[in-house]
Design an enzyme around this catalytic site. Structure first.
Site, PDB file in Angstrom:
ATOM      1  N   ASP A   1       0.755  -1.281  -0.026  1.00  0.00           N
ATOM      2  CA  ASP A   1      -0.004   0.153  -0.092  1.00  0.00           C
ATOM      3  C   ASP A   1       0.881   1.174  -0.156  1.00  0.00           C
ATOM      4  O   ASP A   1       1.705   1.411   0.892  1.00  0.00           O
ATOM      5  CB  ASP A   1      -0.911  -0.092   1.244  1.00  0.00           C
TER       6      ASP A   1
ATOM      7  N   TYR B   1       2.420  10.147  -0.076  1.00  0.00           N
ATOM      8  CA  TYR B   1       3.604   9.661   0.826  1.00  0.00           C
ATOM      9  C   TYR B   1       4.785  10.163   0.430  1.00  0.00           C
ATOM     10  O   TYR B   1       5.363   9.721  -0.739  1.00  0.00           O
ATOM     11  CB  TYR B   1       3.353   8.246   0.870  1.00  0.00           C
TER      12      TYR B   1
ATOM     13  N   TYR C   1      -6.398   0.405   8.415  1.00  0.00           N
ATOM     14  CA  TYR C   1      -4.967   1.110   8.461  1.00  0.00           C
ATOM     15  C   TYR C   1      -4.921   1.496  10.143  1.00  0.00           C
ATOM     16  O   TYR C   1      -6.056   1.563  10.510  1.00  0.00           O
ATOM     17  CB  TYR C   1      -4.802   2.297   7.654  1.00  0.00           C
TER      18      TYR C   1
ATOM     19  N   SER D   1      -3.842  -0.299  12.362  1.00  0.00           N
ATOM     20  CA  SER D   1      -4.183  -1.578  12.733  1.00  0.00           C
ATOM     21  C   SER D   1      -3.429  -1.700  14.090  1.00  0.00           C
ATOM     22  O   SER D   1      -3.886  -2.434  14.872  1.00  0.00           O
ATOM     23  CB  SER D   1      -3.877  -2.840  11.799  1.00  0.00           C
TER      24      SER D   1
ATOM     25  N   LYS E   1       4.983  -1.358  23.029  1.00  0.00           N
ATOM     26  CA  LYS E   1       6.483  -1.099  23.354  1.00  0.00           C
ATOM     27  C   LYS E   1       6.810   0.066  24.215  1.00  0.00           C
ATOM     28  O   LYS E   1       7.749   0.099  24.476  1.00  0.00           O
ATOM     29  CB  LYS E   1       7.172  -1.167  21.950  1.00  0.00           C
TER      30      LYS E   1
ATOM     31  N   ARG F   1      -4.736  18.208  16.869  1.00  0.00           N
ATOM     32  CA  ARG F   1      -5.753  19.495  16.566  1.00  0.00           C
ATOM     33  C   ARG F   1      -7.093  19.154  16.792  1.00  0.00           C
ATOM     34  O   ARG F   1      -7.843  19.795  16.227  1.00  0.00           O
ATOM     35  CB  ARG F   1      -5.411  19.521  14.944  1.00  0.00           C
TER      36      ARG F   1
ATOM     37  N   ALA G   1       5.502  -1.829   8.745  1.00  0.00           N
ATOM     38  CA  ALA G   1       6.681  -2.967   8.962  1.00  0.00           C
ATOM     39  C   ALA G   1       7.826  -2.157   8.764  1.00  0.00           C
ATOM     40  O   ALA G   1       8.111  -2.038   7.455  1.00  0.00           O
ATOM     41  CB  ALA G   1       6.342  -4.509   8.582  1.00  0.00           C
TER      42      ALA G   1
ATOM     43  N   GLN H   1       9.605  -7.849  12.010  1.00  0.00           N
ATOM     44  CA  GLN H   1       8.023  -7.142  12.338  1.00  0.00           C
ATOM     45  C   GLN H   1       7.112  -7.815  11.381  1.00  0.00           C
ATOM     46  O   GLN H   1       5.937  -8.189  11.712  1.00  0.00           O
ATOM     47  CB  GLN H   1       8.096  -5.525  11.893  1.00  0.00           C
TER      48      GLN H   1
HETATM   49  N1  LIG Z   1      -5.641   5.725   4.105  1.00  0.00           N
HETATM   50  C1  LIG Z   1      -5.289   6.551   4.944  1.00  0.00           C
HETATM   51  O1  LIG Z   1      -5.664   7.705   5.101  1.00  0.00           O
HETATM   52  C2  LIG Z   1      -4.231   5.905   5.865  1.00  0.00           C
HETATM   53  C3  LIG Z   1      -3.610   6.806   6.914  1.00  0.00           C
HETATM   54  C4  LIG Z   1      -2.431   6.033   7.635  1.00  0.00           C
HETATM   55  C5  LIG Z   1      -2.034   4.936   7.286  1.00  0.00           C
HETATM   56  N2  LIG Z   1      -2.282   4.392   5.903  1.00  0.00           N
HETATM   57  C6  LIG Z   1      -1.505   3.145   5.471  1.00  0.00           C
HETATM   58  O2  LIG Z   1      -1.323   2.360   6.558  1.00  0.00           O
HETATM   59  C7  LIG Z   1       0.042   2.110   6.626  1.00  0.00           C
HETATM   60  C8  LIG Z   1       0.445   1.760   8.011  1.00  0.00           C
HETATM   61  O3  LIG Z   1       0.466   3.033   8.835  1.00  0.00           O
HETATM   62  P1  LIG Z   1      -0.349   3.317  10.058  1.00  0.00           P
HETATM   63  O4  LIG Z   1      -0.122   4.814  10.245  1.00  0.00           O
HETATM   64  O5  LIG Z   1      -1.542   2.660   9.863  1.00  0.00           O
HETATM   65  O6  LIG Z   1       0.640   2.491  11.251  1.00  0.00           O
HETATM   66  P2  LIG Z   1       0.465   0.960  11.949  1.00  0.00           P
HETATM   67  O7  LIG Z   1       0.551   0.152  10.662  1.00  0.00           O
HETATM   68  O8  LIG Z   1      -0.620   1.127  12.790  1.00  0.00           O
HETATM   69  O9  LIG Z   1       1.898   0.921  12.660  1.00  0.00           O
HETATM   70  C9  LIG Z   1       3.040   0.697  11.912  1.00  0.00           C
HETATM   71  C10 LIG Z   1       4.293   1.041  12.649  1.00  0.00           C
HETATM   72  O10 LIG Z   1       4.320   0.134  13.874  1.00  0.00           O
HETATM   73  C11 LIG Z   1       5.469  -0.554  14.338  1.00  0.00           C
HETATM   74  N3  LIG Z   1       5.112  -2.014  14.237  1.00  0.00           N
HETATM   75  C12 LIG Z   1       4.650  -2.651  12.907  1.00  0.00           C
HETATM   76  N4  LIG Z   1       4.909  -3.856  13.347  1.00  0.00           N
HETATM   77  C13 LIG Z   1       5.601  -4.074  14.319  1.00  0.00           C
HETATM   78  C14 LIG Z   1       5.733  -5.320  15.494  1.00  0.00           C
HETATM   79  N5  LIG Z   1       5.536  -6.354  14.935  1.00  0.00           N
HETATM   80  N6  LIG Z   1       6.393  -5.088  16.501  1.00  0.00           N
HETATM   81  C15 LIG Z   1       6.769  -3.762  16.865  1.00  0.00           C
HETATM   82  N7  LIG Z   1       6.370  -2.699  16.179  1.00  0.00           N
HETATM   83  C16 LIG Z   1       5.787  -2.758  14.994  1.00  0.00           C
HETATM   84  C17 LIG Z   1       6.449   0.162  13.301  1.00  0.00           C
HETATM   85  O11 LIG Z   1       7.037   1.397  13.730  1.00  0.00           O
HETATM   86  P3  LIG Z   1       8.298   1.588  14.561  1.00  0.00           P
HETATM   87  O12 LIG Z   1       9.106   0.388  14.441  1.00  0.00           O
HETATM   88  O13 LIG Z   1       9.007   2.750  13.955  1.00  0.00           O
HETATM   89  O14 LIG Z   1       7.720   1.622  16.139  1.00  0.00           O
HETATM   90  C18 LIG Z   1       5.405   0.435  12.205  1.00  0.00           C
HETATM   91  O15 LIG Z   1       6.154   1.405  11.146  1.00  0.00           O
HETATM   92  C19 LIG Z   1       0.878   3.147   5.906  1.00  0.00           C
HETATM   93  O16 LIG Z   1       1.991   2.712   5.390  1.00  0.00           O
HETATM   94  C20 LIG Z   1      -0.139   3.568   4.871  1.00  0.00           C
HETATM   95  O17 LIG Z   1       0.082   2.527   3.793  1.00  0.00           O
HETATM   96  C21 LIG Z   1      -3.354   4.955   5.225  1.00  0.00           C
END
Ligand SMILES: NC(=O)c1ccc[n+]([C@@H]2O[C@H](COP(=O)([O-])OP(=O)(O)OC[C@H]3O[C@@H](n4cnc5c(N)ncnc54)[C@H](OP(=O)(O)O)[C@@H]3O)[C@@H](O)[C@H]2O)c1
Length: 339
Positions: free
Chosen positions: A60, A65, A202, A204, A213, A238, A287, A292
């Site tokens: 994704d 981005y 997302y 998640s 952590k 905000r 990830a 991860q």
């Molecule tokens: N549609 C939308 O509006 C929207 C908005 C936001 C995001 N997204 C999409 O969602 C994706 C994920 O982003 P998110 O903001 O939703 O974040 P997320 O998936 O909730 O968290 C991701 C972060 O959690 C940590 N993580 C992941 N797996 C782990 C594990 N097994 N153990 C420990 N830490 C772990 C990593 O960060 P660290 O290692 O740095 O802690 C990773 O970068 C984005 O890349 C994007 O594609 C979409």
């Protein structure tokens, strides 16, 4: 703990099936100062190689981005292996006029080094332009084979109903959903199920917070405490609301206790719970590295009993009650962007 195979699930009635775990590639192409900081291309390359090997084929990105650098990095990495991946990318709603949609789609195709996008999503609801014209153009792009499936993201009941009435076969609504952000369960998730539109989650892991952590809220990087879960006077927030910090801490403790009892990681339990929710097609998680990714695969393949699911529901219900059914977790009330 029992687990299942890594499934593929249908994107609604679109005819496309994707892996139940998807990898968010927002960090790709990132440098110091970007939202997710610097990301080395070689690390991203190893991560994608592991994804494809393990059957985690949904990747994704969005044009927004890292100013297009995430799409560019993914395009570089997938060169020669394009056919093995399912790529989802997104267009900003401010560009949703017929001519700009074509221009932006072509630009994404170029950056991704491909001649088709598997899932092309409207990133947020369209407020400034004609919605019927935008979806008509997306339909034409689908007919022309430049996109395989039309998707949306952050669409609430009103916007999703309008879009689904305009174009049959919308495959995905990508939404903020996790154990501590359950607002969409009130109306949006039931509507997606009724209209046969797959939900892709997302946040998640609530940006890693659900992995447990960080021991206290003050330890969490401020960029990750901007949501309505946390006090509105925290940096860069905000929403201006009171937050639900006590309830969040209690819920995290509850999830940790269940995870310990089951002998799994907290983050894995959070992902397993999402994958068990009816209507969820794909659980998206960012990830950083292969470790991860492996942990997240174990999470979505956990076989959780009804009893465990009910206990997770009960332990996180006070957060849901406090934050309500608004699925916009950065803004709320009259400023909510999800309608
Ligand atoms: N549609 C939308 O509006 C929207 C908005 C936001 C995001 N997204 C999409 O969602 C994706 C994920 O982003 P998110 O903001 O939703 O974040 P997320 O998936 O909730 O968290 C991701 C972060 O959690 C940590 N993580 C992941 N797996 C782990 C594990 N097994 N153990 C420990 N830490 C772990 C990593 O960060 P660290 O290692 O740095 O802690 C990773 O970068 C984005 O890349 C994007 O594609 C979409």
């Amino acid at each position: 703990m029992e687990s299942r195979e890594l499934e593929r699930r249908p994107c609604g009635a679109s005819g496309l099936d994707i892996s139940v775990l998807g990898v968010g590639c927002w960090a790709f192409g990132g440098k110091e100062g970007d939202y997710w900081g610097a990301q080395d291309d070689n690390d991203a390359r190893s991560l994608i190689a592991a994804c494809l090997e393990r059957g985690v084929t949904y990747l994704d990105v969005a044009e927004a981005y890292n100013d297009g650098r995430s799409e560019e990095a993914l395009g570089r990495i997938l060169e020669g292996r394009r056919g093995e991946a399912i790529i989802g990318t997104k267009i900003g709603p401010q560009f949703c006029t017929p001519s700009l949609i074509r221009e932006h789609c072509e630009a994404s195709l170029r950056r991704l080094r491909t001649d088709y996008i598997d899932i092309y999503m409207v990133h947020w609801p369209i407020r400034e332009h004609s919605v019927p014209e935008a979806f008509e153009t997306l339909k034409q792009l689908r007919d022309e084979g430049k996109i395989r499936v039309i998707g949306v993201s952050n669409f609430g009941v009103r916007d999703l109903t309008e879009a689904a009435d305009l174009v049959p076969g919308i495959g995905i609504n990508q939404l903020h959903y996790n154990l501590l952000s359950r607002g969409l369960e009130a109306e949006i998730l039931p509507l997606c199920r009724k209209r046969n539109i797959g939900v892709m989650t997302y946040m998640s892991l609530l940006q890693g917070i659900l992995t447990g952590k960080w021991k206290t809220i003050d330890e969490i990087p401020p960029v990750r405490t901007r949501t309505r879960h946390f006090r509105g006077d925290r940096p860069d927030s905000r929403h201006g609301g009171p937050g639900a910090e006590e309830e969040v801490i209690a819920a995290l403790d509850g999830i940790r206790a269940i995870a310990t009892e089951l002998g799994v990681e907290m983050g894995q339990l959070a992902l397993g719970w999402l994958a068990a929710q009816p209507g969820v097609t794909c659980v998206l998680a960012g990830a950083r590295n292969v470790a991860q990714l492996e942990s997240n695969i174990q999470g979505v393949t956990l076989k959780l009993s009804d009893d465990v699911l009910a206990r997770l529901d009960a332990t996180t219900r006070p957060v849901f009650d406090k934050l309500g059914s608004d699925a916009d977790y950065w803004q709320s009330g009259s400023n909510s962007r999800i309608r």
